[in-house]
Design a protein around this motif. Structure first.
Motif, PDB file in Angstrom:
ATOM      1  N   TYR A 185     -20.680 -28.286 -40.596  1.00  0.00           N
ATOM      2  CA  TYR A 185     -20.740 -29.837 -40.998  1.00  0.00           C
ATOM      3  C   TYR A 185     -20.624 -29.714 -42.111  1.00  0.00           C
ATOM      4  CZ  TYR A 185     -20.793 -34.809 -41.594  1.00  0.00           C
ATOM      5  OH  TYR A 185     -20.946 -36.169 -41.519  1.00  0.00           O
ATOM      6  N   LEU A 186     -22.073 -29.099 -42.706  1.00  0.00           N
ATOM      7  CA  LEU A 186     -21.739 -29.002 -44.331  1.00  0.00           C
ATOM      8  C   LEU A 186     -20.617 -28.768 -45.006  1.00  0.00           C
ATOM      9  CD1 LEU A 186     -24.405 -25.951 -45.692  1.00  0.00           C
ATOM     10  CD2 LEU A 186     -22.118 -26.155 -44.427  1.00  0.00           C
ATOM     11  N   GLY A 196     -32.158 -29.690 -40.925  1.00  0.00           N
ATOM     12  CA  GLY A 196     -32.484 -29.437 -42.925  1.00  0.00           C
ATOM     13  C   GLY A 196     -32.255 -27.421 -42.925  1.00  0.00           C
ATOM     14  N   ALA A 197     -32.364 -26.829 -42.311  1.00  0.00           N
ATOM     15  CA  ALA A 197     -32.105 -24.986 -42.634  1.00  0.00           C
ATOM     16  C   ALA A 197     -30.539 -24.949 -42.349  1.00  0.00           C
ATOM     17  CB  ALA A 197     -32.643 -24.596 -42.130  1.00  0.00           C
ATOM     18  N   MET A 198     -29.541 -25.787 -42.116  1.00  0.00           N
ATOM     19  CA  MET A 198     -28.305 -25.514 -41.803  1.00  0.00           C
ATOM     20  C   MET A 198     -26.966 -27.059 -42.364  1.00  0.00           C
ATOM     21  SD  MET A 198     -28.115 -23.874 -38.873  1.00  0.00           S
ATOM     22  CE  MET A 198     -29.835 -22.744 -38.541  1.00  0.00           C
ATOM     23  N   GLY A 199     -27.811 -27.457 -43.581  1.00  0.00           N
ATOM     24  CA  GLY A 199     -27.277 -28.269 -44.496  1.00  0.00           C
ATOM     25  C   GLY A 199     -27.613 -29.777 -43.858  1.00  0.00           C
ATOM     26  N   VAL A 200     -28.037 -30.299 -42.740  1.00  0.00           N
ATOM     27  CA  VAL A 200     -28.024 -31.477 -42.927  1.00  0.00           C
ATOM     28  C   VAL A 200     -28.786 -32.555 -43.834  1.00  0.00           C
ATOM     29  CG1 VAL A 200     -28.506 -33.580 -41.055  1.00  0.00           C
ATOM     30  CG2 VAL A 200     -27.999 -31.241 -40.522  1.00  0.00           C
ATOM     31  N   THR A 228     -22.838 -22.272 -41.558  1.00  0.00           N
ATOM     32  CA  THR A 228     -23.302 -22.831 -42.770  1.00  0.00           C
ATOM     33  C   THR A 228     -21.490 -21.491 -44.580  1.00  0.00           C
ATOM     34  OG1 THR A 228     -24.762 -20.930 -43.640  1.00  0.00           O
ATOM     35  CG2 THR A 228     -24.471 -23.696 -42.534  1.00  0.00           C
ATOM     36  N   ARG A 287     -24.864 -19.712 -35.776  1.00  0.00           N
ATOM     37  CA  ARG A 287     -25.349 -20.856 -36.018  1.00  0.00           C
ATOM     38  C   ARG A 287     -25.325 -20.812 -37.723  1.00  0.00           C
ATOM     39  NH1 ARG A 287     -30.294 -25.327 -34.747  1.00  0.00           N
ATOM     40  NH2 ARG A 287     -30.942 -23.140 -35.271  1.00  0.00           N
ATOM     41  N   ALA A 288     -26.744 -20.316 -38.179  1.00  0.00           N
ATOM     42  CA  ALA A 288     -26.341 -19.320 -39.550  1.00  0.00           C
ATOM     43  C   ALA A 288     -25.181 -19.814 -40.108  1.00  0.00           C
ATOM     44  CB  ALA A 288     -27.439 -18.664 -39.497  1.00  0.00           C
ATOM     45  N   VAL A 340     -23.047 -28.351 -35.509  1.00  0.00           N
ATOM     46  CA  VAL A 340     -24.064 -28.888 -36.839  1.00  0.00           C
ATOM     47  C   VAL A 340     -24.122 -28.221 -38.125  1.00  0.00           C
ATOM     48  CG1 VAL A 340     -26.126 -29.806 -37.343  1.00  0.00           C
ATOM     49  CG2 VAL A 340     -24.710 -30.304 -34.916  1.00  0.00           C
ATOM     50  N   ALA A 341     -24.289 -26.921 -38.099  1.00  0.00           N
ATOM     51  CA  ALA A 341     -23.618 -26.652 -39.264  1.00  0.00           C
ATOM     52  C   ALA A 341     -22.662 -26.216 -40.014  1.00  0.00           C
ATOM     53  CB  ALA A 341     -24.342 -24.649 -39.224  1.00  0.00           C
ATOM     54  N   HIS A 354     -17.956 -31.125 -44.376  1.00  0.00           N
ATOM     55  CA  HIS A 354     -17.255 -31.697 -44.346  1.00  0.00           C
ATOM     56  C   HIS A 354     -16.766 -32.979 -45.347  1.00  0.00           C
ATOM     57  CE1 HIS A 354     -21.091 -33.846 -45.030  1.00  0.00           C
ATOM     58  NE2 HIS A 354     -20.059 -34.836 -45.016  1.00  0.00           N
ATOM     59  N   ALA A 410     -29.099 -24.815 -48.068  1.00  0.00           N
ATOM     60  CA  ALA A 410     -28.449 -24.252 -46.801  1.00  0.00           C
ATOM     61  C   ALA A 410     -26.732 -24.195 -47.911  1.00  0.00           C
ATOM     62  CB  ALA A 410     -27.955 -24.741 -45.866  1.00  0.00           C
ATOM     63  N   GLN A 411     -26.577 -25.230 -49.176  1.00  0.00           N
ATOM     64  CA  GLN A 411     -25.486 -25.989 -49.150  1.00  0.00           C
ATOM     65  C   GLN A 411     -24.670 -24.784 -50.368  1.00  0.00           C
ATOM     66  OE1 GLN A 411     -25.258 -29.509 -50.043  1.00  0.00           O
ATOM     67  NE2 GLN A 411     -25.527 -30.186 -47.960  1.00  0.00           N
ATOM     68  N   ARG A 416     -30.329 -19.335 -42.611  1.00  0.00           N
ATOM     69  CA  ARG A 416     -31.387 -18.955 -41.471  1.00  0.00           C
ATOM     70  C   ARG A 416     -31.761 -18.852 -40.062  1.00  0.00           C
ATOM     71  NH1 ARG A 416     -36.975 -20.507 -42.520  1.00  0.00           N
ATOM     72  NH2 ARG A 416     -37.985 -19.485 -41.112  1.00  0.00           N
ATOM     73  N   PRO A 440     -34.132 -27.460 -48.445  1.00  0.00           N
ATOM     74  CA  PRO A 440     -33.366 -26.773 -47.558  1.00  0.00           C
ATOM     75  C   PRO A 440     -32.273 -26.794 -47.267  1.00  0.00           C
ATOM     76  CG  PRO A 440     -36.152 -27.868 -46.481  1.00  0.00           C
ATOM     77  CD  PRO A 440     -35.433 -28.616 -47.563  1.00  0.00           C
ATOM     78  N   ASN A 441     -32.087 -28.225 -47.558  1.00  0.00           N
ATOM     79  CA  ASN A 441     -30.309 -28.647 -47.081  1.00  0.00           C
ATOM     80  C   ASN A 441     -29.142 -28.172 -48.774  1.00  0.00           C
ATOM     81  OD1 ASN A 441     -31.557 -31.090 -47.436  1.00  0.00           O
ATOM     82  ND2 ASN A 441     -29.731 -32.109 -47.738  1.00  0.00           N
TER      83      ASN A 441
END
Lengths: 392, 254
Positions: free
Chosen positions: B104-105, A195-199, B168, B164-165, B101-102, B107, B76-77, B82, B72-73
């Motif tokens: 990917y937001l 969730g914190a990574m935007g998923v 994003t 990873r953080a 994964v990070a 995409h 991040a967007q 974090r 949270p998502n």
């Protein structure tokens, strides 16, 4: 090079299904039925693997989606077939689509609580949901209550079932080999971090349930039209557990593992029906021999850290020792008249053997047959490379 | 307008007020430190900002718009990323996959194209992987790209969390004890890395840290929390000599 490869693989898949169909015409009805049912189990196992293995949502009510698909197709066929002016394959395709749609709706209903529940709690909800579906169906007059219903027309082809199995496998594989599969895996690994990574965790979970249950619905439509008869007994809780066992045994998250385990777990108990009866002496000997072999293999798994080739020799040695011991003990016990005269039918023993094999596999290889790996040429090559590295 | 502004942010868990009326604002380009003894509510502050918790009262504004209540998502967007105090990598995924994964937001290709393995999905996968690979190079993890993240040594896992953080592409990077458990050499390396990141990527950094040498060397502004209450705020020199901070946290000898 993209389109030629793509088209060739699609043609190969379709061609392979028709080839299997042609080959299956040469065998008797029982053997052909097993081939079809194996394909259906593959769809169920691979589709549950998407929910359970890839996305990590512990669902144990998969048979319910299967049932929704089967009853949707069954009921619509009985009620509307012949009235809409389509028949044969187009009708079957329509039934599969509607079965998938209804199952997906059911998947959505179960998927929603999964947004708030994790692990064991979700498992209980899905289990309960499965039972609710079965019992609701069992009490509907138009659906034949507990007796079940006859489904007309039958549509008995090997190729369509296996083509759907391949489609199901391909969808999961495509998901995993593009970046779009990673959010699903991330949700399995750590929801908070994902969730914190935007998923969008919600969306990922619901999507997994939708796709997974839709394929179970397709499997249901195929079953209904192959058997020509469906009843609530065919979708009991045990079936959900067998599908789950296939996923876990194949290696959680491994698509090829789920496929192999589905075929193996379906075939093994069916084929054991034909095995000849055994005497008490052979049974006792076999049991002791098996336990010894399992203990030896387990010791190698736990304590041996040498090169792979050394481990392989030990495994083979353990199995050979177990077989020799079984035969020797079997012959030895055969001297005892009471043990030699007693006879056990395979039909009665088969589920015991099935359970025994599961226990042994979980002892020796708790991560499943393939672990999280996929069976591929690259994987085999990497195994060989590791062996060479260790030897060097 | 501040990049991030907390005004009277408060959260209660039953009778416990974990964060009590905390206000501070982070300007664009800041290297901002959040310190305080264990249980002071620092990580809770991060959880409030990133949407894990919703504040009981008070407001949290990012670029002028209210954040509280945003999942949270979405946070991040919006551009806040974090790391976690207790490392939370996607353990069975590779180093590269963790970063993808990070990434990917951002995409653009929809899921059905991926399920059909269309060229657009393949191209996007390649694009995201290439992006992730560039970040791994910055954090000197590129040679471990194909290793399972759980198999990395501890210091590298911490760096991977940062990579990873950053994938994003945040405007504001929240680092929760990035130097925890590192030896002096590793923590010095990390110091340089964080500075470099801020300069090369024009990022604003808000970090929690117990390693005072690290914080005092790196941060330009510091907020001190104790028992959920903000007790001091200012540049490192002020904080170092602030009587309340010495009493609650630093001790006499610093």
């Amino acid at each position: 090079m993209y389109w030629p490869v793509r088209l060739a693989s699609i043609l190969a898949a379709v061609g392979g299904c028709f080839l299997l169909d042609a080959l299956a015409r040469g065998v008797d009805d029982y053997a052909r039925r097993l081939i079809v049912l194996a394909g259906i189990w593959v769809i169920l196992s691979v589709s549950l693997n998407l929910i359970n293995g890839i996305t990590g949502q512990f669902s144990i009510g998969h048979a319910a989606f299967w049932q929704v698909g089967a009853y949707t197709a069954g009921y619509l066929s009985v009620t509307f077939h012949g009235k809409w002016g389509i028949d044969g394959l187009p009708w079957m395709i329509l039934m599969m689509a509607l079965g998938a749609l209804m199952a997906a709706v059911a998947g959505l209903i179960v998927g929603l609580p999964s947004l708030r529940l994790r692990g064991d709690y979700l498992a209980i909800v899905t289990l309960g949901f499965g039972e609710i579906i079965r019992i609701v169906v069992q009490n509907q007059k138009p659906l034949g209550e507990a007796y079940g219903m006859n489904v007309q027309p039958k549509f008995q082809t090997v190729w369509l079932v296996w083509l759907m199995a391949i489609v199901c496998i391909a969808v999961c594989r495509n998901l995993l080999r593009t970046a779009h599969g990673l959010p699903f895996l991330a949700v399995r690994e750590d929801e908070v971090a994902a969730g914190a990574m935007g998923v969008n965790v919600t969306q990922v979970k619901v999507t997994a349930f939708l796709i997974g249950s839709a394929f179970a619905g397709v499997a249901g439509a195929l079953l209904a039209h192959y058997e020509g008869f469906i009843s609530p007994q065919m979708f009991k809780m045990e079936q959900s557990f067998i599908i789950l066992t296939m996923v876990v045994l194949g290696g959680t998250g491994s698509i090829t593992g789920a496929t192999i385990a589905a075929v193996a777990l379906f075939y093994l108990p069916e084929r054991l029906r034909d095995a000849p009866p055994v005497t008490g002496a052979a049974l006792l000997g076999g049991l002791i021999g098996t336990i010894v072999a399992v203990v030896l293999v387990k010791r190698t798994v736990d304590r041996f850290h040498g090169p792979k080739i050394g481990a392989a020799t030990r495994y083979i040695g353990s199995v050979v020792a177990g077989i020799v011991l079984s035969l020797a003990l079997g012959a030895g016990f055969g001297m005892i008249p009471k043990l030699a005269s007693q006879s056990f039918e395979a039909e009665k023993l088969r589920m015991v053997i099935f359970a025994g094999v599961l226990i042994i596999l979980m002892l020796i290889r708790p991560q499943g047959i393939l672990g999280t790996n996929e069976f591929s040429l690259d994987w085999v090559k990497s195994l060989l490379r590791k062996r060479k590295a260790v030897e060097a | 307008m501040s990049l991030l502004q907390l005004e009277g942010a408060t959260i209660r868990f039953g009778g416990l007020v974990a964060v009590n009326n905390v206000s501070f604002s982070v300007e664009k380009g800041d290297l901002f430190g959040l310190i305080g003894p264990n249980g002071a509510g620092k990580t809770t502050c991060f959880n409030l900002i990133t949407g894990v918790y919703k504040p009981t009262s008070g407001s949290i504004k990012f670029r002028g718009s209210e954040l509280s209540g945003t999942p949270p998502n979405k946070v991040a967007q919006l551009g806040i990323a974090r790391t976690f105090q207790n490392i939370r990598l996607f353990q069975s995924l590779t180093v590269l996959e963790n970063v993808v994964v990070a990434a990917y937001l951002r995409h653009r290709v929809a899921l059905p194209s991926a399920l059909l393995y269309l060229p657009s999905a393949i191209a996007e996968t390649e694009r995201l992987k290439a992006e992730a690979m560039r970040l791994l190079e910055v954090l000197d993890l590129d040679r471990r790209a194909q290793v399972r993240s759980a198999d990395l040594p501890y210091g590298m896992q911490r760096r991977l969390e940062i990579a990873r953080a950053m994938a994003t592409k945040p405007e504001l990077l929240l680092l929760d004890e990035p130097a925890a458990g590192m030896n002096p050499q590793e923590s010095d390396d990390l110091l340089l890395t964080v500075r470099q990141i801020r300069e090369n990527f024009a990022m604003t950094v808000l970090l929690i840290e117990h390693d005072m040498r690290f914080v005092m060397n790196l941060c330009e502004k510091i907020v001190v929390l104790d028992h959920g209450i903000e007790i001091a705020q200012g540049p490192p020199e002020t904080i170092r000599n602030h009587p309340k901070v010495i009493e609650a946290y630093l001790g006499e000898a610093v």
